[in-house]
Design a protein around this motif. Sequence first.
Motif, PDB file in Angstrom:
ATOM      1  N   LEU A  98      -4.271  13.806   1.456  1.00  0.00           N
ATOM      2  CA  LEU A  98      -5.098  14.555   2.405  1.00  0.00           C
ATOM      3  C   LEU A  98      -5.406  15.970   1.939  1.00  0.00           C
ATOM      4  O   LEU A  98      -6.396  16.569   2.362  1.00  0.00           O
ATOM      5  N   THR A 157      -4.902   6.378   3.291  1.00  0.00           N
ATOM      6  CA  THR A 157      -3.450   6.475   3.438  1.00  0.00           C
ATOM      7  C   THR A 157      -2.888   5.215   4.093  1.00  0.00           C
ATOM      8  O   THR A 157      -3.626   4.389   4.621  1.00  0.00           O
ATOM      9  N   GLU A 166      -0.657  13.201  10.043  1.00  0.00           N
ATOM     10  CA  GLU A 166      -1.851  13.213   9.193  1.00  0.00           C
ATOM     11  C   GLU A 166      -2.903  14.159   9.754  1.00  0.00           C
ATOM     12  O   GLU A 166      -3.540  14.913   9.007  1.00  0.00           O
ATOM     13  N   SER A 214      -0.055   3.902   9.916  1.00  0.00           N
ATOM     14  CA  SER A 214       1.205   4.288  10.554  1.00  0.00           C
ATOM     15  C   SER A 214       1.550   3.443  11.773  1.00  0.00           C
ATOM     16  O   SER A 214       2.695   3.422  12.209  1.00  0.00           O
ATOM     17  N   ALA A 237       1.008  10.787   1.812  1.00  0.00           N
ATOM     18  CA  ALA A 237      -0.216  11.014   2.569  1.00  0.00           C
ATOM     19  C   ALA A 237      -0.633  12.478   2.488  1.00  0.00           C
ATOM     20  O   ALA A 237      -1.822  12.794   2.390  1.00  0.00           O
ATOM     21  N   LYS A 238       0.343  13.367   2.505  1.00  0.00           N
ATOM     22  CA  LYS A 238       0.047  14.795   2.414  1.00  0.00           C
ATOM     23  C   LYS A 238      -0.667  15.115   1.111  1.00  0.00           C
ATOM     24  O   LYS A 238      -1.621  15.902   1.080  1.00  0.00           O
ATOM     25  N   LYS A 250      -9.565   5.235   7.487  1.00  0.00           N
ATOM     26  CA  LYS A 250      -8.392   4.584   8.071  1.00  0.00           C
ATOM     27  C   LYS A 250      -8.825   3.300   8.776  1.00  0.00           C
ATOM     28  O   LYS A 250      -9.987   3.149   9.153  1.00  0.00           O
ATOM     29  N   THR A 261      -2.321  17.652   8.920  1.00  0.00           N
ATOM     30  CA  THR A 261      -2.532  17.967   7.506  1.00  0.00           C
ATOM     31  C   THR A 261      -4.008  18.096   7.148  1.00  0.00           C
ATOM     32  O   THR A 261      -4.353  18.672   6.115  1.00  0.00           O
ATOM     33  N   PRO A 280      -5.578   8.155  12.587  1.00  0.00           N
ATOM     34  CA  PRO A 280      -4.501   8.781  11.818  1.00  0.00           C
ATOM     35  C   PRO A 280      -3.363   9.233  12.728  1.00  0.00           C
ATOM     36  O   PRO A 280      -3.559   9.471  13.922  1.00  0.00           O
ATOM     37  N   GLU A 288      -2.893   6.790  -1.146  1.00  0.00           N
ATOM     38  CA  GLU A 288      -1.450   6.973  -1.011  1.00  0.00           C
ATOM     39  C   GLU A 288      -0.737   5.752  -1.579  1.00  0.00           C
ATOM     40  O   GLU A 288      -1.124   4.606  -1.295  1.00  0.00           O
TER      41      GLU A 288
END
Length: 377
Positions: free
Chosen positions: A66, A7, A82, A10, A62-63, A74, A85, A78, A37
Amino acid sequence: MAVIAVTKESRAGETRVAATPESVKKLAGAGFSVVIEAGAGVAAAYPDADYAAAGAEVVKTAKDALAKADILFKVRAPSDAEIATLKPGTIVAASLNPYQDKAALEALAAKGATAFAMEFIPRITRAQVMDVLSSQANLAGYRAVIEAAEAYGRALPMMMTAAGTVAAAKVFIMGVGVAGLQAIATARRLGAVVTATDVRPATKEQVESLGAKFIAVEDEEFKNAQTAGGYAKEMSAEYQAKQAELITGHIGKQDIVITTALIPGRPAPRLVSAAQVASMKPGSVIVDLAVEQGGNVEGVKLGETAVTANGVKILGAPNLPGRIATDASALYARNLFAFAGLLLDKEGQLAPDYEDEILKAALVAQGGAIVHPALKA
């Protein structure tokens, strides 16, 4: 087939990504399915189309990624969203910064994730290809010299011109790990006169092999100043005083100083005092690679370039590998690909052997608890 999700990062300013089209192709060949993602690699110059061409499934959020994930790769830990999720039992492999970012580690544990801190990969021969600290520090050392050269108002190499001679810059590297060695090599390639120091005696030969001069108080404590794992030990106050005296006489003659010293699990050691900074010439530059752990240099400011009263620039830029995001991502993704092989059994099924010495060393959370001995309250 185990599904790996990748993903977007962030954390503000994080430009790297945990998989590249190259690593996606290798992961697919090893028996993994990869979900990316959309936009995860854009900041590192890896477009979605290249991931799709390599065999990844590119999803909008991202959802979405995941929801299918057995494993999450990553660069950094996360985000809270995240983690919320994640399916319980999801394997998370990232540079988790577990000593400082305890909140994320606790959240991963509470969610029931099986979390591996990639910076805890042991420094053994079999694990070299997975060593994210080395791969990223190597680029950080290179980039530190580039940042210093940009901030320094003069040329680094000696130049003989019809108008006169330009003297070579004097560069001093403090801390000769992976980052320091690359900084030495880069500064030498750019033509600077390079000196370096470290408390570990084994580094003297490495420094000299790169054409730099080694600077240290070489007493009995110095000869025993390295752990079995290859890290620097914290030195006594007496040794630090003797070393500071030597360094003070040396540092005032330097044009560029690059500090790289870190001790796992502790604040960065203070290597350069305000008085030593004040002894440097106007226009001199200091780059502090340890700024995110408190800094080696008195007066360094995270994310800023501080200019002292005597005109010395102290660069506190974090995440220097992120300033070479394409290459940094490529190396990090190769580290993770090598690590992914440990998660499969001989039949290619997701079945990590938690007694494997590499997995055991890197495992920080499992079964709802923080399990690494160094991190338990």
